[in-house]
Design an enzyme around this catalytic site. Structure first.
Site, mmCIF file in Angstrom:
data_model
loop_
_atom_site.group_PDB
_atom_site.id
_atom_site.type_symbol
_atom_site.label_atom_id
_atom_site.label_comp_id
_atom_site.label_asym_id
_atom_site.label_seq_id
_atom_site.Cartn_x
_atom_site.Cartn_y
_atom_site.Cartn_z
ATOM 1 N N SER A 55 3.871 0.770 9.717
ATOM 2 C CA SER A 55 2.581 0.366 10.134
ATOM 3 C C SER A 55 2.432 0.644 11.597
ATOM 4 O O SER A 55 1.209 0.261 12.061
ATOM 5 C CB SER A 55 2.666 -1.003 9.590
ATOM 6 O OG SER A 55 3.260 -1.965 10.093
ATOM 7 N N GLU A 190 3.282 -4.089 -3.047
ATOM 8 C CA GLU A 190 1.475 -4.729 -1.606
ATOM 9 C C GLU A 190 0.487 -4.459 -2.728
ATOM 10 O O GLU A 190 0.010 -3.235 -3.925
ATOM 11 C CB GLU A 190 1.746 -3.192 -0.755
ATOM 12 C CG GLU A 190 0.188 -3.164 0.345
ATOM 13 C CD GLU A 190 0.764 -2.646 1.528
ATOM 14 O OE1 GLU A 190 1.839 -1.734 2.083
ATOM 15 O OE2 GLU A 190 -0.263 -2.089 2.286
HETATM 16 O O1 KIV Z 1 4.556 -0.533 7.081
HETATM 17 C C1 KIV Z 1 4.468 -1.784 6.769
HETATM 18 O O2 KIV Z 1 4.187 -2.565 7.672
HETATM 19 C C2 KIV Z 1 5.148 -1.768 5.838
HETATM 20 C C3 KIV Z 1 4.198 -3.271 5.118
HETATM 21 C C4 KIV Z 1 2.870 -3.559 5.110
HETATM 22 C C5 KIV Z 1 5.058 -4.028 3.327
HETATM 23 O O3 KIV Z 1 5.178 -1.256 4.788
#
Ligand code: KIV
Length: 275
Positions: A55, A190
């Site tokens: 993310s 998720e």
């Molecule tokens: O990349 C990320 O932050 C994630 C979370 C949303 C679980 O995979």
């Protein structure tokens, strides 16, 4: 508001401890972090799992998806986080197309483990079974990720809630069982209906960490920018801004931990239901 038992403060968390927490019904808290300062703060306040998530493509690099993130980016941010964490368990996210073969998965995971991760996370279902077996056989613990898998945004047709029909829910449950059978030791769920989050958590021995997967998962994770109301983009339903009512980052994280531990977060307004 302190959730850390100071005498245990510096005992590093392990996968066995996380497993024990599931068995004892103690909720597990997790946040993403991408740098040394925030990671140190989250660690000090008592977050149990720090996820160096891909993310970062959205919240650090300003992309509209996680697809541009590279293994080099992930290794760099994992190193930054690992330098400052003393207690939390660190998971490094394998980015888009960095595990398209078993050999590539070993190479990419090695980069994250050598950067300081204690586990790698990968998105996808039963097709990853052989890869997970090889990684775990080589001492690389694996966290699965099912439901809304952002690296597949283009095949999913957008950032949509998954598992809403009976057939789709059955497939996610089967994938979860397949990942655990292959050796995965943790599973992120998720954006799925809460009832499915509960069913998968019940069916598995390993802990589940939910993000928009209801209150019955073994623990919860949020992207740190969402938990602090700092991301200017679209705000998913499962997000709560813990800074809004607390005023300092430390107090916001302590409130997040408190609400997860007592089952107050996620509340019904953060959850999804089946069709
Ligand atoms: O990349 C990320 O932050 C994630 C979370 C949303 C679980 O995979």
């Amino acid at each position: 508001m302190s959730y850390i038992n100071l005498s245990e403060n510096l005992v590093p968390l392990t996968i066995s401890k996380l497993m024990q927490m599931k068995l004892e019904g103690q909720k597990i808290t997790s946040l993403t972090a991408y740098d040394a300062s925030f990671a140190a703060l989250f660690d000090r306040v008592g977050i149990e799992i720090i996820l160096v998530g891909d993310s970062l493509g959205n919240v650090i690099q300003g992309h509209t998806s996680t697809i541009p993130v590279t293994i080099r980016d992930m290794a760099y941010h994992t190193e930054c986080v690992a330098r400052s964490v003393r207690r939390a368990f660190i998971i490094g996210d394998l980015p888009f197309a960095s595990y398209t073969s078993v050999a590539q998965a070993v190479q990419s995971s090695t980069a994250l483990m050598q950067a300081g991760a204690q586990m790698v996370k990968m998105e996808g279902g039963s097709h990853l079974q052989e890869m997970i077996k090889v990684l775990t056989d080589h001492g690389i613990p694996v966290c699965g990720h099912l439901g809304l898998t952002p690296q597949s945004v283009n095949t999913l047709g957008g950032f949509k809630v998954q598992g809403k029909t009976a057939d789709a829910a059955k497939k996610i449950l089967e994938d979860a069982l397949a990942l655990e059978a292959a050796g995965a030791q943790l599973l992120v769920l998720e954006a799925i209906p809460s009832s499915l989050g509960a069913q998968i958590t019940e069916a598995l021995t390993i802990p589940t960490i939910g993000i928009g997967a209801g209150p019955d998962c073994s623990g919860q994770v949020l992207v740190m920018h969402d938990a602090l109301g700092a991301f200017p983009g679209r705000k998913p339903k499962f997000v709560k801004d813990f800074l809004a009512t607390t005023g300092t980052i430390e107090k916001a994280i302590a409130l997040y931990i408190e609400e997860v531990k007592k089952g107050a977060f996620p509340a019904p307004e953060h959850c999804f239901i089946s069709n």
